[in-house]
Design an enzyme around this catalytic site. Structure first.
Site, PDB file in Angstrom:
ATOM      1  CD  GLU A 367     -19.588  27.531 -86.378  1.00 10.10           C
ATOM      2  OE1 GLU A 367     -18.546  27.637 -85.731  1.00 10.10           O
ATOM      3  OE2 GLU A 367     -20.091  28.485 -86.985  1.00 10.10           O
TER       4      GLU A 367
HETATM    5  C1  TNX Z   1     -16.262  29.512 -87.723  1.00 13.62           C
HETATM    6  S1  TNX Z   1     -15.989  27.970 -90.190  1.00 13.62           S
HETATM    7  C2  TNX Z   1     -17.331  29.679 -88.568  1.00 13.62           C
HETATM    8  C3  TNX Z   1     -17.746  31.023 -88.940  1.00 13.62           C
HETATM    9  C4  TNX Z   1     -16.997  32.084 -88.190  1.00 13.62           C
HETATM   10  C5  TNX Z   1     -15.536  31.709 -88.122  1.00 13.62           C
HETATM   11  C6  TNX Z   1     -14.681  32.753 -87.494  1.00 13.62           C
HETATM   12  C7  TNX Z   1     -17.360  27.888 -90.127  1.00 13.62           C
HETATM   13  C8  TNX Z   1     -17.855  26.952 -91.074  1.00 13.62           C
HETATM   14  N1  TNX Z   1     -17.975  28.648 -89.219  1.00 13.62           N
HETATM   15  O1  TNX Z   1     -19.128  31.166 -88.748  1.00 13.62           O
HETATM   16  O2  TNX Z   1     -17.149  33.287 -88.865  1.00 13.62           O
HETATM   17  O3  TNX Z   1     -15.424  30.518 -87.427  1.00 13.62           O
HETATM   18  O4  TNX Z   1     -13.336  32.442 -87.600  1.00 13.62           O
END
Ligand code: TNX
Length: 553
Positions: A367
């Site tokens: 992300e």
């Molecule tokens: C996605 S999964 C994220 C996390 C959040 C999570 C909450 C991922 C690699 N990134 O930063 O905490 O969703 O469910």
């Protein structure tokens, strides 16, 4: 109908006495059955072991464990495993069994844990457990295998705290040959969004270890907090660790505390995998050292919250940001075109590698929406070199597939099959953490008091009913290193909260990673899980009592 009616009328007396005899037979059967219960269990094949062993052959007798029993270990270095078994016995029974090393097979009535002479196919973590009327023997090729065998024995002990030392405990006889399907059987704990104490992390280790998991991935940094002391950049922990989601006091582990966690995990054959999330999810570092700030991007389109902070409030490029206590993701980034940035990354990875005996370092990589795509790719390529130069194997979330990764990298699938396929095509091994199945921070249903639901509502059967080898088209069994269930901590802050989300889903995920897919069905598993309730209660685990399972009293 009327024929039956007149028959009943005319033969009323015979019918009543026939009814009485039926009642008599039923009652006698019931009494017989309850006498037998006192002697049970005698069928090893119907024991509710989780994860389900590869092979169980019952021999229909009973081993009586009494206070005269000792736990003998085949060499002094196995004393820790023997003592662990003794401690767990004591939690469930009134027995306090002594552990002793021995160079030869002990006499009747004892437990014997010994290395060697195990079937080669059980590998390093598998074991052979033989229970006869005379003795319980576990054989394995490595200590880790003995430890896994001990976990199976622990689940075979009746969960009744007996009243006196004279009580004995029946354990059904037979042979179990057991070994894992996947090498990677893990869970991730996010200690960044909310900080958890060393004691909490140790209990987390205990809990996953009951189900033969062997990996604990610690998510040590994120926008909201930096949780590990880095001596060459002290402000990361001192300032970046000050708070958490919701504005609590946060915290961080000193390197000594981290080493203590690593050693505790190692005593349970669990490898710690540290993660520093780069180049996004990095606000806690940007707040501590403004020169690392590559320019944040806030608010995030389609985020979780109506944003309360803006770029202006949080701070601009090359300047320290404010600490952040919300739960938006994907808005911060490291500054790419700067030597300081790579000095920072190298120092952090070096110090982390020095205190991590396990072979892996996780660099995050997820992300990074505030990082330009061309920079992102260059970042991951640089991280690949840095991790390698520090003697570790790099893991990243599936987005790292966009960079020049190869067979030395491990990609963790969580969201997009295309990234996971791309990573596998480049030769990387894949860890399966599909968010709709094993994001254990998801709510069970819309009424769950804790958890998010952006990926799905995940009931206990949803978390169980899938097969890693068929989850992503084009990724085969051989390309999959294993399974990991991440527990993100935006909505949880106590050990009770952790347990509520982990149980009862985590044991089923551990089973997916350990047991062959061919032998698994929800209908059969849910009976074992229901019978497992006393085990969880004995350990003070406050599980979510899903209505999809009949929980044993
Ligand atoms: C996605 S999964 C994220 C996390 C959040 C999570 C909450 C991922 C690699 N990134 O930063 O905490 O969703 O469910």
């Amino acid at each position: 109908m009327s024929i039956l009616h007149s028959y009943l009328k005319n033969n009323k007396h015979q019918f009543v006495s026939f009814g009485k005899s039926i009642l008599f037979v039923l009652l006698s059967l019931l009494i017989l059955q309850s006498c037998k219960q006192a002697e049970l269990p005698t069928d090893l094949a119907i024991q509710s072991i989780i994860p389900k062993p590869v092979s169980v052959v019952a021999s229909g007798k009973r081993f009586s464990l009494t206070s005269n029993a000792k736990i003998f270990v085949g060499s002094p270095e196995l004393m820790g495993i023997g003592n662990y078994l003794s401690t767990e016995f004591n939690k469930m029974t009134s027995l306090s069994l002594v552990t002793e090393p021995t160079s030869e097979a002990p006499g009747n009535g004892n437990i014997y844990l010994v290395l060697g002479n195990a079937d080669a196919k059980v590998g390093a973590e598998g074991y052979e457990l033989e229970i006869t009327e005379e003795m319980i023997t576990v054989k394995a090729n490595e200590p880790a295998g003995l430890y896994m065998g001990v976990q199976t024995i622990i689940q075979l002990i009746p969960n009744v705290k007996a009243k006196s030392q004279n009580d004995s405990y029946g354990i059904p006889t037979g042979t179990i040959i057991d070994y894992p399907t996947y090498a990677w059987r893990g869970s991730m704990l996010d200690v960044a969004r909310h900080f958890f104490s060393v004691e909490d992390v140790k209990r987390y280790i205990d809990l996953i270890s009951y189900y033969k998991m062997n990996i604990l991935h610690l998510h040590l940094s994120d926008d909201q907090g930096w949780r590990i002391e880095i001596k060459s950049w002290p402000n990361l922990a001192l300032h970046g660790g000050k708070t958490q989601v919701g504005g609590g006091t946060g915290g961080y582990y000193t390197q000594e505390q981290y080493k203590d966690i690593v050693a505790y995990a190692a005593s349970k054959y669990i490898t710690i995998v540290p993660e520093i999330d780069l180049p996004g999810h990095i606000n806690s570092a940007l707040a501590s050292y403004g020169e690392l700030n590559g320019g944040i991007k806030f608010p995030i389109e389609g985020g979780y919250n109506s944003p309360t902070k803006t770029t202006e409030v949080l701070g601009g490029k090359n300047k320290p940001t404010q600490l952040y206590t919300g739960i938006e993701v994907g808005w911060s980034t490291l500054y790419f075109d700067k030597p300081e940035t790579f000095k920072f990354v190298n120092d952090v990875i070096r110090e982390l590698s020095e205190i991590t005996p396990g072979p892996y370092v996780h660099i995050g990589g997820d992300e990074a929406h505030a990082t330009k795509k061309e920079d992102y790719i260059k970042f991951i390529n640089r991280f690949t070199e840095i991790v390698k130069a520090n003697g570790k194997k790099m893991i990243g979330w599936e987005e790292i597939a966009q960079a020049n990764i190869d067979g030395n990298a491990i990609a963790q699938h969580w969201d997009k099959p295309t990234y996971a396929q791309m990573a596998a095509d480049k030769g990387a091994q894949i860890i399966m953490s599909p968010s709709k199945r094993v994001y254990i921070d998801m709510q069970y249903d819309s009424t769950s008091k804790l958890g998010l639901h952006w990926a799905a509502y995940i009931e206990v059967d949803d978390a169980y009913n899938w097969d890693p080898a068929t989850q992503v088209e084009g990724i085969s069994r051989e390309q999959i290193l294993g399974v990991e269930t991440p527990l993100w901590s935006e909505t949880i802050s106590t050990m009770d909260d952790i347990e509520y989300l982990l149980f009862p889903r985590m044991p089923g995920i551990a089973e997916i990673a350990w047991s062959p897919a061919e032998g698994r069905t929800w209908e059969e598993y849910k009976v074992r899980l229901g019978n497992h309730a006393p085990f969880m209660r004995t350990r003070g685990i406050d599980f979510y009592p899903s209505a999809r399972v009949n929980w044993a009293k």
